[in-house]
Design a protein around this motif. Structure first.
Motif, PDB file in Angstrom:
ATOM      1  N   GLY A   1      14.258   9.932   2.549  1.00 23.27           N
ATOM      2  CA  GLY A   1      14.753  11.299   2.730  1.00 23.27           C
ATOM      3  C   GLY A   1      15.130  11.968   1.419  1.00 23.27           C
ATOM      4  O   GLY A   1      15.668  13.067   1.417  1.00 23.27           O
ATOM      5  N   SER A   2      14.815  11.314   0.298  1.00 23.35           N
ATOM      6  CA  SER A   2      15.056  11.939  -1.014  1.00 23.35           C
ATOM      7  C   SER A   2      13.710  12.365  -1.609  1.00 23.35           C
ATOM      8  O   SER A   2      12.650  12.046  -1.060  1.00 23.35           O
ATOM      9  CB  SER A   2      15.763  10.959  -1.948  1.00 23.35           C
ATOM     10  OG  SER A   2      14.870   9.943  -2.366  1.00 23.35           O
ATOM     11  N   VAL A   3      13.768  13.063  -2.753  1.00 17.30           N
ATOM     12  CA  VAL A   3      12.522  13.529  -3.385  1.00 17.30           C
ATOM     13  C   VAL A   3      11.636  12.379  -3.861  1.00 17.30           C
ATOM     14  O   VAL A   3      10.459  12.591  -4.138  1.00 17.30           O
ATOM     15  CB  VAL A   3      12.775  14.476  -4.585  1.00 17.30           C
ATOM     16  CG1 VAL A   3      13.228  15.825  -4.110  1.00 17.30           C
ATOM     17  CG2 VAL A   3      13.749  13.863  -5.579  1.00 17.30           C
ATOM     18  N   VAL A   4      12.176  11.174  -3.930  1.00 15.76           N
ATOM     19  CA  VAL A   4      11.345  10.042  -4.349  1.00 15.76           C
ATOM     20  C   VAL A   4      10.919   9.158  -3.170  1.00 15.76           C
ATOM     21  O   VAL A   4      10.289   8.125  -3.374  1.00 15.76           O
ATOM     22  CB  VAL A   4      12.047   9.156  -5.411  1.00 15.76           C
ATOM     23  CG1 VAL A   4      12.245   9.929  -6.701  1.00 15.76           C
ATOM     24  CG2 VAL A   4      13.362   8.612  -4.889  1.00 15.76           C
ATOM     25  N   ASN A   5      11.235   9.580  -1.952  1.00 14.26           N
ATOM     26  CA  ASN A   5      10.800   8.805  -0.782  1.00 14.26           C
ATOM     27  C   ASN A   5      10.841   9.710   0.450  1.00 14.26           C
ATOM     28  O   ASN A   5      11.765   9.649   1.264  1.00 14.26           O
ATOM     29  CB  ASN A   5      11.696   7.580  -0.580  1.00 14.26           C
ATOM     30  CG  ASN A   5      11.153   6.613   0.474  1.00 14.26           C
ATOM     31  OD1 ASN A   5      10.117   6.863   1.096  1.00 14.26           O
ATOM     32  ND2 ASN A   5      11.864   5.515   0.671  1.00 14.26           N
ATOM     33  N   VAL A   6       9.827  10.538   0.553  1.00 12.48           N
ATOM     34  CA  VAL A   6       9.786  11.557   1.605  1.00 12.48           C
ATOM     35  C   VAL A   6       9.653  10.905   2.988  1.00 12.48           C
ATOM     36  O   VAL A   6       8.960   9.896   3.137  1.00 12.48           O
ATOM     37  CB  VAL A   6       8.622  12.535   1.337  1.00 12.48           C
ATOM     38  CG1 VAL A   6       7.268  11.827   1.388  1.00 12.48           C
ATOM     39  CG2 VAL A   6       8.647  13.716   2.294  1.00 12.48           C
ATOM     40  N   VAL A   7      10.351  11.463   3.958  1.00 14.68           N
ATOM     41  CA  VAL A   7      10.184  10.995   5.339  1.00 14.68           C
ATOM     42  C   VAL A   7       9.560  12.106   6.184  1.00 14.68           C
ATOM     43  O   VAL A   7       9.604  13.288   5.803  1.00 14.68           O
ATOM     44  CB  VAL A   7      11.522  10.513   5.964  1.00 14.68           C
ATOM     45  CG1 VAL A   7      12.039   9.284   5.228  1.00 14.68           C
ATOM     46  CG2 VAL A   7      12.577  11.609   5.970  1.00 14.68           C
ATOM     47  N   HIS A   8       8.976  11.720   7.278  1.00 16.61           N
ATOM     48  CA  HIS A   8       8.309  12.625   8.210  1.00 16.61           C
ATOM     49  C   HIS A   8       9.244  13.749   8.629  1.00 16.61           C
ATOM     50  O   HIS A   8      10.409  13.478   8.891  1.00 16.61           O
ATOM     51  CB  HIS A   8       7.866  11.820   9.445  1.00 16.61           C
ATOM     52  CG  HIS A   8       7.192  12.637  10.484  1.00 16.61           C
ATOM     53  ND1 HIS A   8       7.866  13.203  11.540  1.00 16.61           N
ATOM     54  CD2 HIS A   8       5.896  13.003  10.602  1.00 16.61           C
ATOM     55  CE1 HIS A   8       7.017  13.879  12.292  1.00 16.61           C
ATOM     56  NE2 HIS A   8       5.819  13.778  11.744  1.00 16.61           N
ATOM     57  N   PRO A   9       8.792  14.989   8.680  1.00 17.16           N
ATOM     58  CA  PRO A   9       7.422  15.470   8.427  1.00 17.16           C
ATOM     59  C   PRO A   9       7.273  16.126   7.058  1.00 17.16           C
ATOM     60  O   PRO A   9       6.442  17.005   6.883  1.00 17.16           O
ATOM     61  CB  PRO A   9       7.246  16.503   9.532  1.00 17.16           C
ATOM     62  CG  PRO A   9       8.622  17.128   9.661  1.00 17.16           C
ATOM     63  CD  PRO A   9       9.620  16.043   9.319  1.00 17.16           C
ATOM     64  N   GLY A  10       8.049  15.680   6.068  1.00 14.81           N
ATOM     65  CA  GLY A  10       8.041  16.337   4.756  1.00 14.81           C
ATOM     66  C   GLY A  10       6.679  16.304   4.079  1.00 14.81           C
ATOM     67  O   GLY A  10       5.952  15.318   4.174  1.00 14.81           O
ATOM     68  N   PRO A  11       6.337  17.391   3.351  1.00 12.25           N
ATOM     69  CA  PRO A  11       5.057  17.438   2.624  1.00 12.25           C
ATOM     70  C   PRO A  11       5.155  16.688   1.294  1.00 12.25           C
ATOM     71  O   PRO A  11       6.246  16.518   0.753  1.00 12.25           O
ATOM     72  CB  PRO A  11       4.862  18.939   2.383  1.00 12.25           C
ATOM     73  CG  PRO A  11       6.255  19.484   2.276  1.00 12.25           C
ATOM     74  CD  PRO A  11       7.129  18.634   3.178  1.00 12.25           C
TER      75      PRO A  11
END
Ligand SMILES: [Zn+2]
Lengths: 67, 578
Positions: free
Chosen positions: B326-336
């Motif tokens: 959930g951070s900018v170095v490990n995006v979680v669904h549904p992040g682009p």
């Protein structure tokens, strides 16, 4: 290591993915659960229990338990 | 009858070369048979051999940005479905960013290699497929706010089953990509590479015996682990921190932060990204494996820059990562995440090197240009009447180091890709190149200067072309190190037909960011001009060798005016430097 493996029982229609609470890695099918001081944490492997107690917990404090 | 091969150091060397040559032949197959320029000119792919558990045995033509994805894609597919999922003749494809892929365009194909009944290895090919659908031609929407706008997402599915087409899957894929003919060709180039890998590995096992070849692969992995740990032990133990701001996420205009603490303890390295910004709305987020690639890249830069240690999974074992979901170095669904791979990853490498500069100042580089400077375009070609689409990148400046100036016009340090020649470009796409060259004064001044960036001006020769762009480092320039100056930032401009001046895209089209926008339509006669970022300088400019500076001025790398920034430099500014 004091943790234990928990196999996921997921139907193929379930598209959610689960990440390790310690390192962030994907946990595809089974989680290594261990007590992190504030309840059970869901991790990807015994290695993450080791790094939790040797680095993460001393550096950042105990993590909240898995939901 | 097997040939005897002792698995001593000589035997292992023979086997390592054999594995690497197989991977190299696979790469050649992809290059020679693919349809898209991103494969046959850009070489934005890797070909590999892996063991039966997904550990990397050998690679060739490696794109470092893919390091984290390659073994994990296979290992996690095995974990999710079990080895029984794979049968002889199967080929599994997968581009799911939440399951181990770099971003949606990156497709990894894996083919199990069976000897008799036994699954003994995998051949693998991973590449950036030029067009995978979504809201923008070229599948690079810099204003995407979720993965569904970025294209078609495939969890691990079989493209080939027992050597036969899994036709239903192909139909879905081809119906969702804008240029299905290219996808057909590029997928078959990958399949061809996998088949060659399977054949050559089997022949090697036939020659030396399955046990020797399989056991040799494991011993090579153990050997590499031992050697890399020995290099890490030589680094001074400690905690080294660094932080950077990234200018925007493509959707909003606010910067975000990445923090890292690199911990060296004995023979292992931990990269801890705790404290980095939560994942952003736009596509500048990294997937877990992208952050992993960045730390592998940085660690190899400071421990084994000449790649003397065989690159396999053994090299990855001493390196650990903490990348909060959930951070900018490990995006979680549904992040682009499409730009996280191309434009955050190189800056992560710079950030990690900045942290490591406190431990090993002589082994790091100043910031590279750090943006792949992605330019996407598509439309109907006036000569063929067919839809075309392209993903284009250009070289930028690399950072200066303790040893030498940064490389010029080099595609990002995490990609190792090549530029596409003008002739190929003009033959395929309705764009006329008016100017292409290196940019004077774009490298940051320093004892060792930053490398020069590139500029290109192109004119549209079709009635209309749809453009998208994802450039970074336009407002936050690549940073110098140890007194070196910053490199010159990027720039993207447009000149409408009949106008005299180039202006920014936000001024002309009202887009939110001057360098990150989606689906701007340009018409015949319009011109586009861009400049990629230059590299940061290393060390005090006043310490630059005067002869090197004179050569720079003579060659046009540094202008006479800017030479004054070097203190003792030649030219009218001589003696008036800051
Ligand atoms: Zn973990």
């Amino acid at each position: 290591m004091k943790g234990h493996w928990v196999e996921f029982d997921r139907h193929w229609r379930d598209t959610d993915v689960v990440n390790c609470q310690v390192c962030g890695r994907l946990i595809p099918s089974r989680a290594w659960m261990f007590d992190g001081g504030r309840g059970e944490l869901r991790s990807c492997s015994p290695d993450c229990e080791e790094i939790y107690f040797s680095y993460v917990e001393p550096e950042h404090g105990p993590k909240e338990a898995a939901k | 009858m097997n040939e005897k091969l002792e698995l001593d150091n000589v035997g292992l060397h023979v086997l390592h070369n054999a594995f690497t040559n197989i991977a190299a032949e696979m790469a050649l197959v992809m290059m020679k048979t693919s349809y898209s320029t991103i494969f046959n000119e850009g070489l934005d792919f890797s070909t590999v051999l892996l063991d039966a558990r997904g550990n990397l045995i050998a690679e060739k033509n490696f794109t470092p940005s893919m390091m984290g994805a390659i073994p994990n894609t296979v290992a996690w597919t095995l974990e999710e479905f079990g080895p029984e999922f794979f049968s002889p003749g199967d080929i599994v494809v997968h581009n799911d960013p939440y399951r181990g892929q770099c971003h949606l365009p990156e497709h990894m194909m894996m083919k199990p290699i069976f000897l008799g009944e036994e699954l003994v290895a995998f051949s693998g090919a991973i590449g950036h497929v030029a067009e995978v659908g979504g809201k923008a031609p070229g599948s690079f929407a810099s204003d995407a706010t979720d993965v569904y706008q970025e294209g078609l997402r495939l969890p691990p599915v079989k493209l080939m089953e027992g050597g036969e087409y899994a036709e239903q899957v192909w139909r879905i894929v081809l119906a969702n990509h804008r240029t299905p003919v290219n996808t057909w060709g590029d997928f078959h180039a990958m399949i061809g590479a996998l088949n060659v890998g399977e054949r050559r590995f089997s022949a090697l096992a036939e020659r030396y015996g399955t046990e020797t070849v399989v056991d040799g692969g494991q011993r090579l992995i153990d050997y590499s682990e031992k050697r890399l740990r020995a290099e890490v032990v030589d680094l001074p133990d400690g905690k080294y921190e660094a932080e950077m701001q990234v200018e925007d996420d493509g959707v909003g205009s606010d910067p975000f932060t990445v923090r890292v603490k690199v911990v060296i303890r004995g023979d292992e390295v931990i990269a801890d990204f705790t404290g980095s910004s939560p994942q952003v709305r736009g596509p500048m987020n990294c997937t877990f494996v992208v952050a992993l690639s960045a730390i592998y890249n940085a660690v190899f830069c400071v421990t084994d820059p000449e790649a003397l240690i065989p690159r396999n999974s053994g090299c990855y074992r001493p390196v650990r990562i903490i990348a909060p979901p959930g951070s900018v170095v490990n995006v979680v669904h549904p992040g682009p995440s499409v730009g996280g791979n191309t434009d955050l990853q190189p800056k992560l490498v710079d950030l990690l090197l900045a942290a490591l500069s406190q431990a090993v100042p002589g082994r790091v580089a100043a910031s590279s240009g750090g943006s792949s400077s992605n330019l996407l375009f598509g439309g109907t070609h006036p000569e063929t009447g067919r839809y075309y689409s392209n993903y284009h990148f250009d070289g930028m400046g690399a950072g200066g180091t303790n040893e030498k100036d940064g490389n010029d016009a080099e595609v990002t340090r995490h990609s190792n890709c090549r530029n596409t020649p003008i002739e190929v470009f003009e033959h395929r796409y309705p764009l006329l190149t008016l100017e292409y060259g290196m940019v004077t004064d774009s490298g940051g001044a320093g004892r060792h200067r930053g490398g020069l960036s590139t500029t290109r001006t192109m004119r549209v020769t079709a009635p209309e072309i749809t453009f998208s762009a994802l450039f970074d480092r336009s407002r936050i320039a690549p940073t110098g190190l140890f007194g070196g100056e910053d490199g010159l930032g990027s720039l993207l401009l447009v000149k409408r037909r009949g106008e005299d001046e180039f202006r920014s895209f936000d001024e002309v089209f009202g887009v939110a960011s001057p360098t990150k926008f989606t689906n701007v339509v340009l018409c015949e006669g319009d011109e586009i001009r861009y400049r990629t970022p230059g590299g940061g300088g290393f060390g005090d400019p006043a310490e630059r060798d005067p002869e090197a500076l004179q050569a720079d001025v003579a060659d046009g790398y540094v202008s006479r005016e800017a030479a004054g920034r070097y203190g003792a430099g030649p030219g009218p500014q001589e003696g008036t430097a800051r």
